[in-house]
Design a protein around this motif. Structure first.
Motif, mmCIF file in Angstrom:
data_model
loop_
_atom_site.group_PDB
_atom_site.id
_atom_site.type_symbol
_atom_site.label_atom_id
_atom_site.label_comp_id
_atom_site.label_asym_id
_atom_site.label_seq_id
_atom_site.Cartn_x
_atom_site.Cartn_y
_atom_site.Cartn_z
ATOM 1 N N THR A 13 42.221 42.717 38.807
ATOM 2 C CA THR A 13 41.323 43.801 39.199
ATOM 3 C C THR A 13 41.433 44.022 40.698
ATOM 4 O O THR A 13 42.058 43.261 41.425
ATOM 5 N N THR A 14 40.780 45.039 41.142
ATOM 6 C CA THR A 14 40.795 45.357 42.565
ATOM 7 C C THR A 14 40.172 44.224 43.372
ATOM 8 O O THR A 14 40.655 43.886 44.447
ATOM 9 N N ILE A 15 39.142 43.588 42.852
ATOM 10 C CA ILE A 15 38.484 42.489 43.551
ATOM 11 C C ILE A 15 39.434 41.291 43.652
ATOM 12 O O ILE A 15 39.537 40.660 44.701
ATOM 13 N N ASN A 16 40.162 40.990 42.591
ATOM 14 C CA ASN A 16 41.119 39.888 42.626
ATOM 15 C C ASN A 16 42.235 40.166 43.635
ATOM 16 O O ASN A 16 42.668 39.281 44.356
ATOM 17 N N ARG A 17 42.706 41.393 43.670
ATOM 18 C CA ARG A 17 43.748 41.763 44.627
ATOM 19 C C ARG A 17 43.243 41.655 46.056
ATOM 20 O O ARG A 17 43.946 41.161 46.935
ATOM 21 N N LEU A 18 42.023 42.101 46.287
ATOM 22 C CA LEU A 18 41.436 42.025 47.616
ATOM 23 C C LEU A 18 41.280 40.568 48.048
ATOM 24 O O LEU A 18 41.598 40.215 49.186
ATOM 25 N N GLY A 19 40.860 39.705 47.143
ATOM 26 C CA GLY A 19 40.733 38.282 47.450
ATOM 27 C C GLY A 19 42.077 37.659 47.781
ATOM 28 O O GLY A 19 42.196 36.849 48.699
#
Length: 98
Positions: A13-19
């Motif tokens: 997800t976008t959150i995983n990519r950002l992390g």
């Protein structure tokens, strides 16, 4: 009855990519600062018991009974060790040849 588990592959997800991006940036930053800090701090004189002095006008005459090379901060190898480097007013940064 056999248990079967069906797993769905979930796209990041976008959150995983950002992390992942933030973790990568943090690792790169910490490696850079550790390398910069290690190279910018002055190295200690490895011959702490021998006082540095200004080289005499006639040159240094050291009685060298056995080779004990050290590497000076100026990149020169002093074959008679700490006394020769100290006589030349050079701080020792490595035991052994340069």
């Amino acid at each position: 009855m056999a248990l079967t588990a069906s797993k769905k592959l979930v796209a990041p997800t976008t959150i995983n990519r950002l992390g992942l991006v933030l973790a990568t940036i943090l690792i790169i930053f910490s490696l850079f600062t550790a390398t910069t800090a290690a190279t910018s701090r002055p190295r200690p004189n490895l011959c702490a018991g021998v006082a540095l002095k200004a080289p005499p006008s006639g040159g240094c005459h050291i009685n060298c009974f056995r080779a004990d090379p050290v590497c000076g901060a100026n990149g020169v190898t002093y074959g008679c060790g700490c006394p020769e480097a100290a006589c030349n007013g050079v701080r020792v940064i490595k035991l052994g040849s340069c």
